[in-house]
Design a protein around this motif. Structure first.
Motif, short mmCIF file in Angstrom:
data_model
loop_
_atom_site.label_atom_id
_atom_site.label_comp_id
_atom_site.label_asym_id
_atom_site.label_seq_id
_atom_site.Cartn_x
_atom_site.Cartn_y
_atom_site.Cartn_z
N HIS A 154 -61.78 -13.69 -8.02
CA HIS A 154 -61.30 -12.41 -8.56
C HIS A 154 -60.47 -11.63 -7.55
O HIS A 154 -60.08 -10.49 -7.81
CB HIS A 154 -62.48 -11.58 -9.05
N ARG A 155 -60.22 -12.21 -6.38
CA ARG A 155 -59.46 -11.47 -5.36
C ARG A 155 -58.11 -12.14 -5.13
O ARG A 155 -58.05 -13.33 -4.88
CB ARG A 155 -60.22 -11.46 -4.04
N VAL A 209 -65.39 -4.51 -13.98
CA VAL A 209 -66.02 -5.59 -14.75
C VAL A 209 -66.72 -5.00 -15.98
O VAL A 209 -66.62 -5.53 -17.08
CB VAL A 209 -67.03 -6.35 -13.87
#
Ligand SMILES: Nc1ncnc2c1ncn2[C@@H]1O[C@H](COP(=O)(O)OP(=O)(O)O)[C@@H](O)[C@H]1O
Ligand SMILES: O=C(OP(=O)(O)O)[C@H](O)COP(=O)(O)O
Length: 372
Positions: A154-155, A209
């Motif tokens: 997710h980065r 999220v």
């Protein structure tokens, strides 16, 4: 989502003798003696590395560990070398940096089928900035790129996203492929009712999220350190609990959004509070709305455990990320262990249960429920 090209799609000739930059997630928990307390992520990285070794590639491993600001010895990847070597059956070499002349020399010396571990890529601030020059330097070490760092997927950082602009082909590793297949399948087309449980301490990364989960879930249970930002947003006193002041408005918006979408969003009705952040802190159970000054919430309370458990009884799919409390201290592990047990029980009954996050997995290990 379109299928990702994976390392298994490459020809043997693409790999033999080639330098392969493999981004893995070796962000493991270490104790004060720098001993690995949960090696799940190391073991999860092994299949891709072994596959490359067997095809006589020169494997360059890159990872972050923790969130260092500059070079910080306690965040060195050195403690990973013995366990990696043991699991791979070769002596893994280690570089003192991840770019530069010394590293280039070590890369040139990797034998076919050999493995070199680069030092923590976050020792350079350019990593998290996804700096193109830094990404280019990383890319210059190798011929092709494999991303198997699912825990960091997710980065958009230099070693996860930036390098792919300069290294072709860039493919997914087996762990990434397996997790994506499973997760995308379960989340894009879940059996309903679909519940998500979100806890942990990384409030700012998880509020986003939560926002996206509100589009998908029927039930959302919040625990861990993030609940105090929501309580404070509702005007409760939270004592010295963890709060991200700049996320208060967002928390209010999310509560309203849940209501308008008909999502049943539950916050714990009671919490276990402590007079200090320590294993031997004094503790007591109080309603969530009345945490006294000088005390901090470190776990969800018994009423919350009961309500959360009951709300999960009718679900068919559950995803869980982030412990319900500071499970590293036994006194504040009750909520996390109770939720882990509940998921194990429901999984036995055929409910799809997915647990993600390094600390969440460590908590399940600690509760002895991994096989469930
Ligand atoms: N109430 C709380 N206050 C402070 N820290 C908490 C609280 N509840 C949980 N934590 C901490 O959150 C950490 C895990 O958070 P996070 O990294 O977000 O989870 P994961 O790695 O599973 O994604 C644990 O170290 C735990 O001690
Ligand atoms: O531990 C990780 O994420 P997690 O805490 O969600 O399990 C990953 O290694 C990413 O680390 P980061 O959240 O410091 O970017």
């Amino acid at each position: 989502m379109a299928a990702k090209r994976s390392v298994g799609d490459l020809k043997e000739s693409d790999l033999k003798g080639k330098r392969v930059f493999v981004r893995v997630d070796l962000n493991v928990p270490l104790d004060d003696n720098l001993t690995i307390t949960d090696d799940t992520r190391v073991r999860a990285a092994v299949p891709t590395i072994k596959y490359l070794m067997e095809r006589r590639a020169k494997v360059i491993l890159s990872s972050h560990l923790g969130r260092p600001k500059g070079v910080t010895p306690k965040y060195s990847l050195k403690p990973l070398v013995p366990r990696l070597s043991e699991l791979l059956g070769v002596q893994v070499e280690m570089a003192n940096d991840c770019i530069g002349e010394e590293v280039e020399k070590l890369v040139a010396a990797i034998p076919d089928g050999g493995v070199l571990l680069l030092e923590n890529v976050r020792f350079h601030k350019e990593e998290e900035k996804n700096d193109p020059e830094f990404a280019k330097k990383l890319a210059s070490l190798a011929d092709l790129y494999v991303n198997d760092a699912f825990g960091t997927a997710h980065r958009a950082h230099a070693s996860t996203e930036g390098v792919t602009k300069y290294l072709k082909p860039s493919v997914a590793g087996f762990l990434m492929q397996k997790e994506l297949d499973y997760l995308v399948g379960a989340v894009s087309n879940p059996k309903k009712p679909f519940a998500a449980i979100v806890g942990g301490s990384k409030v700012s990364s998880k509020i986003g999220v939560i926002e996206s989960l509100l589009e998908k879930v029927d039930i959302l249970l919040l625990g861990g350190g993030m609940i105090f930002t929501f309580y404070k947003a509702q005007g409760y006193s939270v004592g010295s609990s963890l709060v991200e002041e700049d996320k208060l408005d967002l928390a209010t918006t999310l509560l309203e959004k849940a209501k308008s979408k008909g999502v049943s969003l539950l916050l714990p009705t009671d919490v276990v509070i402590a007079d200090k952040f320590a294993a031997d802190a004094n503790s007591k159970i109080v309603p969530a709305s009345s945490i006294p000054d000088g005390w901090m919430g470190l776990d969800i309370g018994p009423d919350a455990i009961k309500t959360f458990s009951e709300s999960l009884d009718t679900t068919k799919t559950i995803i869980w990320n982030g412990p319900m409390g500071v499970f590293e201290f036994d006194k504040f592990a009750t909520g996390t262990v109770a939720i882990a047990k509940k998921l194990a029980e429901l999984s036995d009954k055929g409910v799809t249960t997915i647990i993600g996050g390094g600390d969440s997995v460590a908590a399940v290990e600690k509760a002895g429920l991994v096989t469930k």
